[in-house]
Design a protein around this motif. Structure first.
Motif, mmCIF file in Angstrom:
data_model
loop_
_atom_site.group_PDB
_atom_site.id
_atom_site.type_symbol
_atom_site.label_atom_id
_atom_site.label_comp_id
_atom_site.label_asym_id
_atom_site.label_seq_id
_atom_site.Cartn_x
_atom_site.Cartn_y
_atom_site.Cartn_z
ATOM 1 N N ALA A 1 13.836 -14.078 6.782
ATOM 2 C CA ALA A 1 12.382 -13.949 6.922
ATOM 3 C C ALA A 1 11.783 -15.184 7.575
ATOM 4 N N LEU A 2 12.245 -16.366 7.162
ATOM 5 C CA LEU A 2 11.722 -17.602 7.756
ATOM 6 C C LEU A 2 12.077 -17.690 9.234
ATOM 7 N N ALA A 3 13.285 -17.264 9.568
ATOM 8 C CA ALA A 3 13.696 -17.287 10.972
ATOM 9 C C ALA A 3 12.864 -16.329 11.817
ATOM 10 N N ALA A 4 12.391 -15.252 11.200
ATOM 11 C CA ALA A 4 11.552 -14.282 11.915
ATOM 12 C C ALA A 4 10.094 -14.713 11.976
ATOM 13 N N GLY A 5 9.771 -15.874 11.405
ATOM 14 C CA GLY A 5 8.409 -16.383 11.465
ATOM 15 C C GLY A 5 7.484 -15.836 10.405
ATOM 16 N N ALA B 1 9.945 -11.379 3.119
ATOM 17 C CA ALA B 1 10.852 -11.124 1.998
ATOM 18 C C ALA B 1 10.161 -11.531 0.707
ATOM 19 N N ALA B 2 10.597 -10.926 -0.382
ATOM 20 C CA ALA B 2 10.132 -11.291 -1.722
ATOM 21 C C ALA B 2 11.347 -11.442 -2.615
ATOM 22 N N LYS C 1 11.723 -1.332 8.310
ATOM 23 C CA LYS C 1 11.940 -1.232 9.761
ATOM 24 C C LYS C 1 11.517 -2.508 10.478
ATOM 25 N N ASP C 2 10.655 -3.305 9.837
ATOM 26 C CA ASP C 2 10.241 -4.595 10.400
ATOM 27 C C ASP C 2 11.006 -5.755 9.782
ATOM 28 N N GLY C 3 12.060 -5.437 9.033
ATOM 29 C CA GLY C 3 12.903 -6.473 8.447
ATOM 30 C C GLY C 3 12.524 -6.869 7.039
ATOM 31 N N GLY C 4 11.598 -6.170 6.406
ATOM 32 C CA GLY C 4 11.163 -6.527 5.063
ATOM 33 C C GLY C 4 12.243 -6.315 4.019
#
Length: 683
Positions: free
Chosen positions: A376-380, A509-510, A545-548
């Motif tokens: 998640a951090l890498a995806a901004g 992410a959570a 679908k958005d990486g969550g």
């Protein structure tokens, strides 16, 4: 009642007073919170107060030799009182603050919770400010709301039909499960706008100020600032009374507020809505301890208004309304849910996960959680980390599966007895019936081991700061200020349950840490509460679908964890209601907790056991000794007794408890007793 001989200034002696020519008897609800005096009293209306003494105004009357406040409920021609009536001494204000609809509601709430109407009136009516009453009302311009061609409710089965029912002014009752990532303030604003379009008023009740601000802004965007007011405890007394008067005078059709707003006198009420009805903030901490959901159900039934109970999760009480067909379920199709939900991963759900990280079950932050956070951090995007509130957990749970340890006799929670030491803590003891448990065995996994624990949020923030050097770590709740929102940047936000701040664009992410602690709370809603808190955090994450991704650090075999992975609040609520029915928990039954000194508690439960209305159905659990409440010195022993009846006997139990309390107050019993119907924290 006898009249006094004192002489009011400029009005002559009372012996010279003349009664009003018509409707000279006033029925007054006096502000005396004694159970044996919980009824209206008749007073004579003097001619000089005839015009001011209208139903709903505040008055001063003489009661038991002293002047007390009260509310004039109605005026009639005759009285059933034998003897001479006392006079109304003063009309405090000619402003009618109490409507017949609110009077009926307050009486119903007092009866349901075995309370006193004077206490409920204190919750319903704010304190008076004479300067505010004297102000000239501000003119308001309320334009008819526009009816949009499409709304977000169309994503839900029955969603569009419910909005049409509101526009038609019908009393539709519904339980709504919001989709992950739903802009639920906008959905509530759409429902309020549909109600206003029908020429009726709407009342929206939220758990806290942050939610009030969000919904108020959404309603203003659709209806304009003049059509909406926000009522909450954060307002000053004068401003709150000013807004409340605008509602009482029929100037504002939509009210948004916290739990005290559930009694707001909205004119021609068409919609009552509550968001996240399982939140503890919806439970009033003052007598008679009403819950917002139950208050709104009573009000919707009496006023013929629509009701909407919304949230990411569904409580067992809300599911009972659906199961009984009093309310309809508003849910989305499974395909829509899957499309909107993030990917949820539990610990041990696949052999591959355990093979890659053999210590995943024991680690507080397993490898799969670090992997999701890095992605998640890498995806901004920011990462949300939810941790339970810090502090000792004074209850016991299974050391293997973390299920709450329960008594084999009555299914009550086990705890350690008072007076134990580190070397000899004593045998686990039931907090309901007081029995000592000599051979504990977990009903879920068969383990014989017990545990308690400590959970910290600040420590978590420190550890994550070291694990992700150079990344900003914010904290929300758990002793730190609750953040209203956070920027949509690659940061880590550590929050306690309920303090998760929203972020623009959603979290990537959570991480839901310490699942065992969330599942070990000592109340009736332990599983439900954990599920609700998890869904509240997971609902802030972007779709899969958005990486969550959502990582719940709890065993994948636990049913509540499986429900989270499936994102199935309705199915979980059905299972929760069924399990409570099996072991005799509310809402399948009605239960009352009686707390106080041993003698006072015995007075109440013995009176209830002897009451013919419930004697054959009531079950007594306890009494047991309880811990002193915060602020008490603990020198005086306190006990708790539980009284349980089938749901059909709930009204009779409340009436029996009220009668027992009335007997004690009429005898001027010195020791107070706390009576709560359907408490949650003793389970």
């Amino acid at each position: 009642m006898t009249t006094s001989r004192s002489v009011p200034k400029g009005r002559g002696a009372r012996g010279e007073w003349q009664a009003a020519p018509a409707l000279s008897v006033a029925r007054v609800a006096v502000d005396v919170p004694l159970a044996h005096l919980d009824r209206p009293f008749d007073y004579r209306v003097p001619a000089q107060l005839d015009e001011q003494a209208a139903p709903g105004v505040r008055v001063r009357v003489r009661f038991a030799g002293r002047l007390v406040d009260g509310y004039l409920l109605e005026r009639v021609d005759e009285t059933a009182h034998v003897g001479k009536l006392a006079w109304i001494e003063k009309v405090v204000s000619a402003e009618p603050v109490l409507t017949p609809e609110v009077v009926t509601l307050c009486r119903a709430v007092a009866d349901r919770y075995a309370g006193v109407m004077a206490d409920v009136l204190r919750l319903a009516i704010p304190g008076r400010h004479a300067r505010v009453e004297a102000e000239e009302p501000r003119p308001r311009e309320i334009a008819p709301p526009e009816v949009p061609a499409h709304t977000g409710w169309e994503r839900y089965t029955r969603g569009g039909a419910y909005l049409e029912a509101l526009r038609a002014g019908r009393a539709a009752h519904a339980v709504w499960q919001a989709l992950p990532g739903e802009d639920w303030p906008e959905r509530l604003a759409e429902a309020a706008a549909a109600t206003v379009a029908a020429g009726r008023g709407a009342l929206l009740v939220l758990p806290d100020q942050r939610d009030v601000d969000a919904v108020h802004a959404a309603c203003v965007g659709r209806l304009g600032a003049d059509a909406v007011v926000a009522l909450s405890a954060d307002l000053g007394p004068a401003e709150r009374y000013r807004r409340w008067l605008a509602v009482r005078r029929g100037q504002v059709p939509v009210v948004v507020g916290t739990r005290s707003a559930s009694f707001a006198p909205v004119a021609d009420l068409g919609l009552l809505a509550v968001w996240d009805d399982g939140d503890d903030l919806h439970s009033e901490p003052r007598s008679p301890y009403p819950q917002v959901r139950d208050v709104l159900v009573l009000r919707a039934h009496a006023a013929g208004a629509a009701l909407l109970i919304g949230g990411y999760a569904r409580t067992a009480e809300a599911h009972l309304l659906v199961e009984s067909r009093w309310a309809a379920a508003i849910v989305a199709e499974r395909a829509t849910v899957r499309e909107a939900a993030p990917r949820v991963t539990a610990i041990g759900e696949t052999d591959t996960q355990l093979a890659r990280d053999p210590n995943a079950r024991a680690a507080r932050v397993p490898g799969v959680a670090f992997e999701a956070a890095r992605g998640a951090l890498a995806a901004g995007r920011p990462v949300l980390v939810q941790v339970p509130r810090s502090g000792y957990l004074p209850w016991l749970s299974c050391a293997t599966c973390r299920d709450t340890a329960r008594c084999r006799h009555c299914a009550g929670p086990l705890g350690l007895p008072r007076g134990g030491t580190d070397h000899d803590p004593g045998l686990p003891t039931c907090r309901w019936c007081g029995r000592a448990e000599t051979a504990f065995r977990c009903g879920a996994c068969g383990s014989r081991r017990l545990r308690a624990g400590v959970v910290g949020s600040r420590r978590t923030a420190e550890e994550l700061g070291r694990a992700f050097p150079g990344t900003t770590v914010r904290t929300s709740g758990g002793g730190a200020p609750v953040l209203a929102s956070v920027p949509g940047k690659p940061e880590i936000v550590v929050a306690t349950p309920g303090a998760e701040p929203p972020t623009e664009g959603g979290y990537g992410a959570a991480l839901l840490l310490d699942g065992w602690a969330m599942l070990s709370r000592p109340d009736l809603r332990v599983m439900e509460e954990a599920f609700r808190r998890w869904l509240g955090a997971a609902g802030l994450v972007v779709p899969h679908k958005d990486g969550g991704r959502v990582i719940v650090v709890a065993d994948s075999a636990i049913p509540v964890v499986q429900a989270l992975v499936r994102w199935d609040p309705a199915g979980f609520a059905a299972d929760e209601l069924a399990s409570r029915t099996e072991v005799g928990f509310p809402p399948a039954v009605r239960m009352a907790a009686v707390e106080g000194s041993p003698g006072a508690v015995a007075d109440v439960y013995e009176a209830v056991l002897a009451d013919e209305r419930v004697a054959s159905a009531v079950e007594l659990l306890g009494p047991v000794e309880i811990e002193p409440t915060p602020g008490e010195d603990g020198k005086d022993v306190k006990e708790r007794a539980l009284l349980r009846v089938p749901r059909s006997g709930g009204r009779a139990l409340a009436a029996a408890l009220a009668a027992a309390q009335a007997t004690r107050t009429s005898r001027k019993a010195p020791d107070p007793v706390r009576v709560r119907l359907d408490p949650s924290e003793i389970g």
